[in-house]
Scaffold this motif. Structure first.
Motif, mmCIF file in Angstrom:
data_model
loop_
_atom_site.group_PDB
_atom_site.id
_atom_site.type_symbol
_atom_site.label_atom_id
_atom_site.label_comp_id
_atom_site.label_asym_id
_atom_site.label_seq_id
_atom_site.Cartn_x
_atom_site.Cartn_y
_atom_site.Cartn_z
ATOM 1 N N ARG A 44 46.179 -36.382 1.170
ATOM 2 C CA ARG A 44 45.835 -37.829 1.360
ATOM 3 C C ARG A 44 45.714 -37.895 3.060
ATOM 4 O O ARG A 44 45.119 -38.707 3.587
ATOM 5 N N ILE A 45 46.452 -37.028 3.745
ATOM 6 C CA ILE A 45 46.424 -36.856 5.396
ATOM 7 C C ILE A 45 44.863 -36.678 5.712
ATOM 8 O O ILE A 45 44.198 -37.111 6.660
ATOM 9 N N VAL A 46 44.469 -35.674 4.979
ATOM 10 C CA VAL A 46 43.055 -35.159 5.455
ATOM 11 C C VAL A 46 42.095 -36.100 5.051
ATOM 12 O O VAL A 46 41.206 -36.445 6.037
ATOM 13 N N ARG A 47 42.255 -36.686 3.842
ATOM 14 C CA ARG A 47 41.177 -37.685 3.541
ATOM 15 C C ARG A 47 41.276 -38.648 4.735
ATOM 16 O O ARG A 47 40.243 -39.267 4.866
ATOM 17 N N GLY A 48 42.138 -39.239 4.763
ATOM 18 C CA GLY A 48 42.328 -40.378 5.887
ATOM 19 C C GLY A 48 41.733 -40.171 7.110
ATOM 20 O O GLY A 48 40.961 -40.949 7.862
ATOM 21 N N GLN A 49 41.976 -39.004 7.494
ATOM 22 C CA GLN A 49 41.565 -38.365 8.953
ATOM 23 C C GLN A 49 40.135 -38.420 8.930
ATOM 24 O O GLN A 49 39.310 -38.595 9.830
ATOM 25 N N VAL A 50 39.436 -37.693 7.759
ATOM 26 C CA VAL A 50 38.229 -37.473 7.588
ATOM 27 C C VAL A 50 37.364 -38.788 7.569
ATOM 28 O O VAL A 50 36.113 -38.654 8.268
ATOM 29 N N ARG A 51 37.880 -39.688 7.050
ATOM 30 C CA ARG A 51 37.090 -41.028 6.868
ATOM 31 C C ARG A 51 37.021 -41.632 8.132
ATOM 32 O O ARG A 51 36.129 -42.240 8.371
ATOM 33 N N VAL A 52 37.977 -41.302 9.044
ATOM 34 C CA VAL A 52 37.778 -41.679 10.510
ATOM 35 C C VAL A 52 36.701 -40.751 11.116
ATOM 36 O O VAL A 52 35.907 -41.613 11.908
ATOM 37 N N LEU A 53 37.151 -39.710 11.219
ATOM 38 C CA LEU A 53 36.021 -38.653 12.053
ATOM 39 C C LEU A 53 34.771 -38.715 11.664
ATOM 40 O O LEU A 53 33.618 -38.523 12.459
ATOM 41 N N ARG A 54 34.517 -38.924 10.236
ATOM 42 C CA ARG A 54 33.040 -38.751 9.842
ATOM 43 C C ARG A 54 32.209 -40.104 10.685
ATOM 44 O O ARG A 54 30.838 -39.725 10.576
ATOM 45 N N ARG A 55 32.882 -40.969 11.129
ATOM 46 C CA ARG A 55 31.906 -42.215 11.653
ATOM 47 C C ARG A 55 31.809 -41.711 13.302
ATOM 48 O O ARG A 55 30.966 -42.623 13.835
ATOM 49 N N LEU A 56 32.378 -40.982 13.818
ATOM 50 C CA LEU A 56 32.084 -40.800 15.195
ATOM 51 C C LEU A 56 30.847 -40.398 15.807
ATOM 52 O O LEU A 56 30.226 -39.649 14.751
ATOM 53 N N PRO A 57 30.548 -40.526 16.869
ATOM 54 C CA PRO A 57 29.131 -40.299 17.431
ATOM 55 C C PRO A 57 28.796 -38.924 17.300
ATOM 56 O O PRO A 57 27.564 -38.531 16.763
ATOM 57 N N HIS A 58 29.498 -38.005 17.491
ATOM 58 C CA HIS A 58 29.137 -36.371 17.692
ATOM 59 C C HIS A 58 28.801 -35.856 15.979
ATOM 60 O O HIS A 58 28.101 -35.082 16.049
ATOM 61 N N VAL A 59 29.710 -36.775 15.071
ATOM 62 C CA VAL A 59 29.594 -36.313 13.755
ATOM 63 C C VAL A 59 28.061 -36.689 13.333
ATOM 64 O O VAL A 59 27.464 -36.167 12.639
ATOM 65 N N ASP A 60 27.906 -37.799 13.632
ATOM 66 C CA ASP A 60 26.375 -38.618 13.120
ATOM 67 C C ASP A 60 25.405 -37.677 13.930
ATOM 68 O O ASP A 60 24.277 -37.505 13.264
ATOM 69 N N ALA A 61 25.545 -37.554 14.998
ATOM 70 C CA ALA A 61 24.506 -36.591 15.768
ATOM 71 C C ALA A 61 24.414 -35.072 15.093
ATOM 72 O O ALA A 61 22.972 -34.956 14.886
ATOM 73 N N ALA A 62 25.441 -34.571 14.698
ATOM 74 C CA ALA A 62 25.318 -33.332 13.920
ATOM 75 C C ALA A 62 24.770 -33.732 12.676
ATOM 76 O O ALA A 62 23.729 -32.804 12.446
ATOM 77 N N ARG A 63 24.931 -34.521 11.983
ATOM 78 C CA ARG A 63 24.324 -34.784 10.704
ATOM 79 C C ARG A 63 22.637 -35.089 11.149
ATOM 80 O O ARG A 63 21.844 -34.667 10.248
ATOM 81 N N SER A 64 22.344 -35.855 11.668
ATOM 82 C CA SER A 64 21.095 -36.271 12.175
ATOM 83 C C SER A 64 20.311 -35.146 12.545
ATOM 84 O O SER A 64 19.151 -35.047 12.334
#
Length: 265
Positions: free
Chosen positions: A148-168
């Motif tokens: 539960r803790i990891v899932r909640g943190q991941v849902r927040v972090l996946r929307r951060l700009p540096h994560v989007d940049a890495a995915r792009s």
């Protein structure tokens, strides 16, 4: 009680580090083994036996140290396994689409709904009483909290700009998770895990106290306290020594968890 900005917590953290390093060594340096009869039964604490002897004439100090070492590493094994399973489930759920996320979280909720003592009884009934089976039972009911803790943190972090940049940039999902998402989750997981040590110790001791752990004459803190309870008025040290050590170590572990939380912000 806090002492000057967390000094007590810092001391407890170093005590926990010392316990982790020294317990395996100390258990081998004790004057007697867990089943060795070394004196007259119910010898009071003194120079010969610092914590006295039990109803069989075994050295209480040696058995307490050996039992504490077993419980300590058992608690660490439970937390490490819970973190590993929970991190995998929580990360997959947090990074996946709605269907996978829903399925994994409903599975997690199902495990969270299971009462721990009932799971322990079922595991022991299926596999037999042993410390290993108690560890399995506790792990089954412990990993969902980390998921539960990891899932909640991941849902927040996946929307951060540096994560989007890495995915792009075309990075693989595994690289995105390991290099850009999970490092942000690690702090929360470490803090929660450090604060769980005392709780897991008490759960393991409680299950051992009611007879679900390794059968006698194995040295376990809970079973030792349970066996000594019969003699609490005639030879109180037999029960109070393991119970007192367990209480002290659990409290120290909780304060150490506070220190980890302060250090990691």
């Amino acid at each position: 009680m806090r002492v000057r900005g967390g000094t007590a917590e810092q001391v407890c953290l170093w005590v926990v580090v010392a316990l982790t390093v020294l317990l395996p060594i100390a258990s081998r340096l004790m004057p007697a083994g867990e089943t060795e009869i070394v004196g007259v039964p119910f010898t009071a604490p003194g120079a010969g036996h610092l914590l006295g002897t039990d109803d069989q004439g075994r050295d209480v100090l040696s058995r307490v140290v050996i039992g504490l070492s077993t419980s300590w590493w058992g608690a660490i094994a439970v937390i490490a396994s819970g973190v590993l399973i929970g991190a995998v489930v929580g990360t997959v759920a947090g990074m996946s689409g709605r269907v996978v996320d829903t399925v994994l979280m409903r599975l997690t909720d199902a495990f969270l709904a299971l009462p721990g003592p009932l799971v322990a009884l079922l595991v022991v009934a299926a596999l037999g009483p042993s410390f290993r089976n108690v560890l399995i039972a506790v792990i089954v009911t412990w990993w969902p909290w980390y998921a539960r803790i990891v899932r909640g943190q991941v849902r927040v972090l996946r929307r951060l700009p540096h994560v989007d940049a890495a995915r792009s940039a075309g990075f693989s999902p595994l690289r995105v998770v390991t290099r850009h998402v999970f490092p942000g989750v690690l702090r929360s997981v470490v803090v929660v895990a450090s604060m769980d040590v005392g709780a897991v110790l008490l759960v393991l001791a409680g299950l051992s106290f009611v007879g679900l752990g390794a059968p006698p004459p194995a040295a376990e803190i809970g079973s030792m306290a349970s066996a000594g309870f019969t003699y609490v008025f005639s030879a109180p040290w037999v029960a109070l020594a393991p119970a007192g050590v367990l209480f002290a170590v659990a409290m120290i572990s909780n304060f150490a968890g506070d220190a980890v939380q302060e250090r990691m912000g």
